[in-house]
Design a protein around this motif. Structure first.
Motif, short mmCIF file in Angstrom:
data_model
loop_
_atom_site.label_atom_id
_atom_site.label_comp_id
_atom_site.label_asym_id
_atom_site.label_seq_id
_atom_site.Cartn_x
_atom_site.Cartn_y
_atom_site.Cartn_z
N TYR A 143 0.83 -1.15 -0.01
CA TYR A 143 0.14 -0.09 0.03
C TYR A 143 0.94 1.35 -0.15
O TYR A 143 0.95 2.28 -0.83
N LEU B 295 2.13 2.41 -3.49
CA LEU B 295 1.09 2.82 -4.43
C LEU B 295 0.93 4.30 -4.70
O LEU B 295 0.96 5.27 -3.75
N GLU C 286 -1.21 7.65 -5.96
CA GLU C 286 -2.73 8.15 -5.75
C GLU C 286 -3.77 7.44 -6.75
O GLU C 286 -4.70 6.83 -6.44
N ARG D 82 -4.01 3.84 -5.78
CA ARG D 82 -4.67 3.52 -4.40
C ARG D 82 -6.19 3.64 -4.73
O ARG D 82 -6.70 3.02 -4.20
N HIS E 63 -8.74 0.95 -3.92
CA HIS E 63 -10.11 1.18 -3.17
C HIS E 63 -11.24 0.65 -3.86
O HIS E 63 -12.33 -0.16 -3.24
N TYR F 230 -6.55 0.93 6.48
CA TYR F 230 -6.53 1.82 5.27
C TYR F 230 -7.75 2.22 4.75
O TYR F 230 -7.72 3.07 3.52
N LEU G 92 -10.14 0.44 3.02
CA LEU G 92 -10.64 0.08 1.55
C LEU G 92 -11.81 -0.25 1.34
O LEU G 92 -12.21 -0.43 0.42
#
Length: 190
Positions: free
Chosen positions: A84, A87, A89, A92, A96, A129, A131
């Motif tokens: 994570y 990564l 943006e 990410r 997600h 995080y 997710l």
């Protein structure tokens, strides 16, 4: 007196049939291994297991075996990602989206009541995080089908997860070959 004993016995049976929440956490090796062992034991006892993987790559040796066990269904994300922290943006956002969809599938399948055990591998990190919606996830864990045993793995589980857990096993590292530069070995670490 006899009626009270019958009521007590009914209450005991209700507790025995209730699914509990397990957390395998800590910085030591073996959290996923313990969860897999529990899933195999459950399947061997005639239970149906839903096993969902978060933040793992899909070339781990256990997947071939888990896929071969008829009572275990493994849910995988549509795509694997790196760590994570590495990564950007855009990656990410994609992560997600992918894990949000995986979580929706988990809730639908596990919520339908056809599984006896739900294993959420690396759930603690996915939860941390964000997710998927954390409130939805916490609500689902609290309100899951009453017989559904739930198993979460991962480092540093949130306090609210620890609070609702029935079992918490903290697997602590004393020594690990990685500390002296040895990389993960196929069949042992992955």
């Amino acid at each position: 007196m006899e009626q009270e004993k019958k009521e007590e016995k009914r209450e005991e049976n209700r507790e025995e049939n209730k699914g509990l929440l397990h957390i395998y956490c800590g910085d030591g090796k073996g959290k996923t291994t313990a969860a897999i062992g529990l899933a195999v034991r459950a399947a061997g006892s005639g239970m149906n297991v839903l096993f969902a993987r978060f933040l793992k790559n899909e070339n781990s040796g256990e997947l071939k075996i888990l896929d071969a066990i008829p009572r275990i269904e493994v849910l995988r994300p549509e795509k694997s990602f790196g760590f994570y922290q590495t990564l950007d943006e855009e990656e990410r956002r994609e992560l997600h989206r992918v894990y949000g969809e995986l979580w929706k599938t988990v809730m639908e399948k596990a919520g339908a009541g056809s599984y006896d055990m739900l294993v959420l591998d690396e759930f603690a990190a996915a939860y941390r995080y964000g997710l998927f919606d954390r409130e939805d996830a916490l609500r689902f864990l609290k309100e899951r089908p009453s017989r559904l045993e739930a198993v979460l793995t991962g480092r540093d589980p949130a306090a609210e997860l620890l609070l609702i857990a029935d079992y918490v096993s903290d697997i602590r590292k004393e020594k690990h070959p990685f500390d002296r530069g040895m990389m993960a070995r196929k069949g042992i670490e992955f």
